[in-house]
Design an enzyme around this catalytic site. Structure first.
Site, mmCIF file in Angstrom:
data_model
loop_
_atom_site.group_PDB
_atom_site.id
_atom_site.type_symbol
_atom_site.label_atom_id
_atom_site.label_comp_id
_atom_site.label_asym_id
_atom_site.label_seq_id
_atom_site.Cartn_x
_atom_site.Cartn_y
_atom_site.Cartn_z
ATOM 1 N N GLN A 9 -29.589 50.076 -80.296
ATOM 2 C CA GLN A 9 -29.550 51.522 -80.109
ATOM 3 C C GLN A 9 -28.715 52.192 -81.195
ATOM 4 O O GLN A 9 -27.724 51.647 -81.662
ATOM 5 C CB GLN A 9 -28.985 51.870 -78.734
ATOM 6 N N SER A 89 -28.216 43.674 -78.821
ATOM 7 C CA SER A 89 -28.389 44.354 -77.529
ATOM 8 C C SER A 89 -29.870 44.487 -77.197
ATOM 9 O O SER A 89 -30.547 43.482 -77.027
ATOM 10 C CB SER A 89 -27.654 45.699 -77.529
ATOM 11 N N LEU A 90 -30.422 45.711 -77.136
ATOM 12 C CA LEU A 90 -31.852 45.836 -76.829
ATOM 13 C C LEU A 90 -32.699 45.097 -77.854
ATOM 14 O O LEU A 90 -33.832 44.673 -77.564
ATOM 15 C CB LEU A 90 -32.279 47.301 -76.761
ATOM 16 N N ARG A 114 -34.490 49.251 -68.239
ATOM 17 C CA ARG A 114 -33.121 48.945 -68.671
ATOM 18 C C ARG A 114 -32.404 50.238 -69.077
ATOM 19 O O ARG A 114 -31.256 50.466 -68.697
ATOM 20 C CB ARG A 114 -33.167 47.961 -69.840
ATOM 21 N N HIS A 198 -22.436 47.480 -71.864
ATOM 22 C CA HIS A 198 -21.842 46.155 -72.058
ATOM 23 C C HIS A 198 -20.407 46.067 -71.534
ATOM 24 O O HIS A 198 -19.509 45.568 -72.215
ATOM 25 C CB HIS A 198 -21.919 45.746 -73.532
ATOM 26 N N GLN A 247 -26.284 39.883 -70.239
ATOM 27 C CA GLN A 247 -26.108 40.730 -71.424
ATOM 28 C C GLN A 247 -25.778 42.180 -71.059
ATOM 29 O O GLN A 247 -25.083 42.876 -71.791
ATOM 30 C CB GLN A 247 -27.398 40.672 -72.265
#
Length: 306
Positions: A9, A89-90, A114, A198, A247
């Site tokens: 992101q 991440s994503l 998500r 996170h 995660q």
């Protein structure tokens, strides 16, 4: 040895994917598949904006994935030209999609969920994230522990040797800024994010993803994937499912992941769909080669090289 890597992101921008779609039927087909899976015209939002709507987490996450995977698909380069794949991440979902652990439609739906779940987990204004520049992981962990004061403040992203991100309650993250500066940080600044990703405050989102991933079809990836939460490769669908749930609340161990890939022999990191991770990679492993693939010219140059 080579690794294909996929951004997270913050890499979204109005106009993303437009040149690919104009030049390639492969890209148009992938964007249509994502639109059909989500029941929205995400491709138009990517191409035309507005940026405020594109930046919404539930839109940005599938958009960044679609753009990155389309870039790889348009190149025609087989994913097994890489020895490993990884994403931030994503971007780990993009990597798994590229390695055919998920199909495109499943990946898009998971990322839409998500994004919604992460946004809903903490009321707007109650959480925050901050980048601590010039501090390593251990120093940043000390800052977070001191700033917490019975609230949540933990390291969210260990990005590179001089960039660590903390996440948690707004008050605690605000406190971390001054503490970090007192401990020698070059800069400490709040990030323009809508939720504290996170960190333990994301547990409701992790629960939502556990349910969704439990129902999703995950195949063994064609290339091993370095997982964010372990900084280690995996190809086991059950482990992938478990690690993707972890995660959501866990630390993104990007610095360790890149170092481990370099230690395993990777000398060339190719970033698809952005130029966010490549500078981090060079700060982690200065001797490796990095390539950012965004435009059709970038794609053509890569095809000649590989």
């Amino acid at each position: 040895m080579r690794a294909f890597i996929f951004p997270g992101q913050g890499s979204q921008a109005v106009g993303m994917g437009r040149a690919l779609a104009e030049a390639s039927a492969v890209a148009r087909a992938l964007f249509e598949e994502v639109d059909d899976a989500l029941g929205q015209n995400l491709a138009r939002l990517m191409a035309e904006g507005p940026i405020e709507e594109l930046t919404l987490t539930e839109n940005a996450q599938p958009a960044i994935m679609a753009n990155a995977v389309a870039t790889l698909r348009v190149s025609g380069i087989a994913v097994d030209k890489a020895d490993f794949v990884a994403g931030h991440s994503l971007g780990e979902y993009s990597a798994l999609c590229a390695a055919e652990a998920f199909d495109v439609a499943t990946t898009a739906r998971l990322l839409k969920l998500r994004g919604k779940a992460m946004q809903a987990a903490v009321p707007v204004g109650e959480g925050a994230m901050a980048a601590l520049l010039g501090l390593g992981l251990e120093a940043a962990q000390e800052v977070a522990a001191e700033a917490a004061q019975s609230e949540v403040c933990t390291v969210a992203n260990d990005n590179d040797p001089g960039q660590v991100v903390v996440s948690g309650h707004k008050g605690a993250v605000d406190r971390s800024l001054e503490i970090a500066k007192a401990k020698g940080a070059k800069r400490a600044l709040l990030l323009p994010v809508s939720a504290p990703f996170h960190c333990p405050l994301m547990q409701p989102a992790a629960d939502a993803m556990a349910k969704a991933l439990g129902e999703a079809d995950i195949r063994p990836p064609s290339v091993q994937v370095y997982a964010n939460v372990t900084a280690a490769p995996t190809g086991d669908p059950a482990e992938i499912r478990r690690l993707l749930v972890e995660q959501v609340t866990g630390m993104v161990r990007w610095r360790e992941s890149v170092a481990a890939m370099a230690e395993a022999g990777v000398t060339h990191f190719v970033e698809f769909g952005g130029k966010v991770l490549s500078p981090m990679v060079k700060r982690i492993a200065p001797d490796v080669k990095t390539t950012s693939v965004i435009s059709m010219d970038d794609i053509e140059a890569l095809v000649k090289e590989i």
